[in-house]
Design an enzyme around this catalytic site. Structure first.
Site, short mmCIF file in Angstrom:
data_model
loop_
_atom_site.label_atom_id
_atom_site.label_comp_id
_atom_site.label_asym_id
_atom_site.label_seq_id
_atom_site.Cartn_x
_atom_site.Cartn_y
_atom_site.Cartn_z
N GLU A 127 77.36 -10.10 64.32
CA GLU A 127 76.66 -9.31 63.48
C GLU A 127 78.69 -9.29 62.35
OE1 GLU A 127 76.21 -5.49 64.76
OE2 GLU A 127 73.45 -5.99 65.53
N ASN A 167 74.80 -15.18 66.19
CA ASN A 167 74.00 -13.89 66.01
C ASN A 167 74.69 -12.85 65.27
OD1 ASN A 167 72.05 -13.33 67.72
ND2 ASN A 167 73.02 -11.78 68.44
N HIS A 204 64.51 -8.34 64.22
CA HIS A 204 64.17 -6.53 63.80
C HIS A 204 63.55 -6.64 62.79
CE1 HIS A 204 66.92 -5.72 68.01
NE2 HIS A 204 67.97 -6.31 67.48
N GLU A 233 66.51 -11.53 69.86
CA GLU A 233 66.13 -9.47 69.65
C GLU A 233 65.51 -9.08 69.06
OE1 GLU A 233 70.11 -7.46 68.61
OE2 GLU A 233 71.05 -9.30 69.32
N ASP A 235 61.74 -7.45 67.65
CA ASP A 235 60.89 -6.12 68.18
C ASP A 235 60.55 -6.18 66.32
OD1 ASP A 235 63.20 -5.20 66.78
OD2 ASP A 235 63.67 -4.29 69.01
C1 XIL Z 1 72.01 -2.15 71.72
C2 XIL Z 1 70.89 -2.02 72.72
O1 XIL Z 1 69.87 -2.11 72.89
C3 XIL Z 1 71.32 -0.25 73.37
O2 XIL Z 1 71.57 -0.41 74.88
C4 XIL Z 1 73.21 -0.05 72.78
O3 XIL Z 1 73.53 1.12 73.04
C5 XIL Z 1 73.50 -0.51 71.54
O4 XIL Z 1 72.88 -2.16 71.37
N1 XIL Z 1 71.84 -5.33 67.71
C6 XIL Z 1 72.80 -6.30 69.06
C7 XIL Z 1 72.70 -5.48 70.83
O5 XIL Z 1 73.38 -7.46 68.80
O6 XIL Z 1 72.93 -5.96 71.35
C8 XIL Z 1 71.90 -4.19 70.39
O7 XIL Z 1 71.72 -3.61 71.70
C9 XIL Z 1 71.14 -3.74 69.01
C10 XIL Z 1 71.17 -4.66 67.76
#
Ligand code: XIL
Length: 297
Positions: A127, A167, A204, A233, A235
């Site tokens: 990020e 990422n 996401h 990741e 969802d």
């Molecule tokens: C999130 C986790 O799911 C949570 O439990 C934590 O509080 C914050 O991080 N992008 C990412 C992940 O790269 O590491 C994040 O995970 C979600 C967004």
């Protein structure tokens, strides 16, 4: 019937999930995870604040518990993450300039020495871009624009066997400024020989993305630079079956798209649980989106 991992493996791909150490005592979670998934990402346990809480004092207790559980269950592991503006060790907050840069490099060296030869890939940097396509401002960015390539060079030297990924989120839409910003960095790295192997698209989704066409263009455009792509990741708001189908189809249509990871297993595991964004419901039953993914693999 078949499973997500069996279907993904037919094309040499994997199907992964994110797991927190709290799920090591959740047999319901583990039953689905063992049956359906062949790749694990730690939700929080391999982030910088977890693995180096105090300068030079590394803690791999929970990371190792998850790593060992994965291997015992026939899974590989993606490391997440080595350098990020969030979830940093507190001591990074009192450092800046060359001291912070050195702390970041020492962190990468310490973590990769511990996991040397074990990880499929690492999200080396997470990020680092802003929505407008420029670099996100952060304490790491303030150490100099070359902090990202410094992280990748250190990672390659520390563990030449693991895939090194950049990422990020909101880099799925090809016409979006942030996607173009990341694309131009990867292109620059490849042209100058900065070591990088893969781009992780967090995926996401909140809805409305043009799938699979636009997303597939993003994946194939990154791949054409000579890197693998992975959906790291996933969802989706309300687990839209058509969006899950489309993102899976996009990956399947790009040979260098190596696999898909959902950020949790059941809706009750999700950081977005109020949006019910995953493939299994709170009672561990597969949802419509599960079937649409399985059919697209
Ligand atoms: C999130 C986790 O799911 C949570 O439990 C934590 O509080 C914050 O991080 N992008 C990412 C992940 O790269 O590491 C994040 O995970 C979600 C967004």
């Amino acid at each position: 019937g078949t499973t997500l991992k069996a279907a993904a493996e037919r094309s040499g791909r994997y199907f992964g999930m994110a797991m927190g150490a709290d799920r090591l005592s959740d047999s319901g979670f583990q039953t689905i995870a063992r049956r359906e998934f062949d790749m694990l990402t730690a939700v929080n346990e391999m982030k910088p604040d977890a693995t180096e809480p105090n300068q030079g004092q590394f803690n791999f207790t929970n990371g190792d518990r998850l790593y060992n559980w994965a291997v015992q269950n026939g899974m590989r592991v993606r490391g997440h993450t080595l350098a990020w503006h969030a979830q940093q060790p507190r001591f990074w907050g009192s450092l800046s300039g060359s001291a912070l840069r050195t702390a970041m490099i020492n962190h990468i060296n310490g973590v990769l020495a511990h996991y040397k030869g074990k990880m499929f890939q690492w999200d080396v940097v997470n990020e680092a871009f802003a929505e407008n396509g420029s670099r996100r401002s952060s304490n790491l960015q303030a150490t100099g624009n070359d902090w990202i390539e410094a992280a990748f060079r250190a990672a390659r030297a520390a563990d030449p066997s693991t895939g090194l990924c950049y990422n990020d989120y909101n880099i799925e839409n090809w016409t979006y400024a942030k996607t173009q910003g990341v694309y131009n960095m990867i292109k620059d790295f490849k042209s100058r020989g900065v070591p990088i192997d893969c781009v992780g698209l967090q995926t996401h989704f909140t809805g409305g993305s043009s799938l699979p066409g636009n997303f597939q263009t993003t994946l194939s455009s990154f791949a054409a630079l000579g890197v693998d792509v992975v959906l790291t990741e996933v969802d989706v708001t309300n687990a839209s079956a058509s969006q899950y189908q489309g993102l899976t189809q996009a990956c399947m249509n790009v040979p260098r798209c190596l696999g898909i990871t959902t950020w949790g297993v059941r809706d009750s595991d999700s950081w977005r649980s109020s949006e019910s964004p995953l493939l299994f419901d709170r009672n561990s039953n597969p949802k419509a989106a599960y079937t649409s993914v399985l059919n697209a693999l």
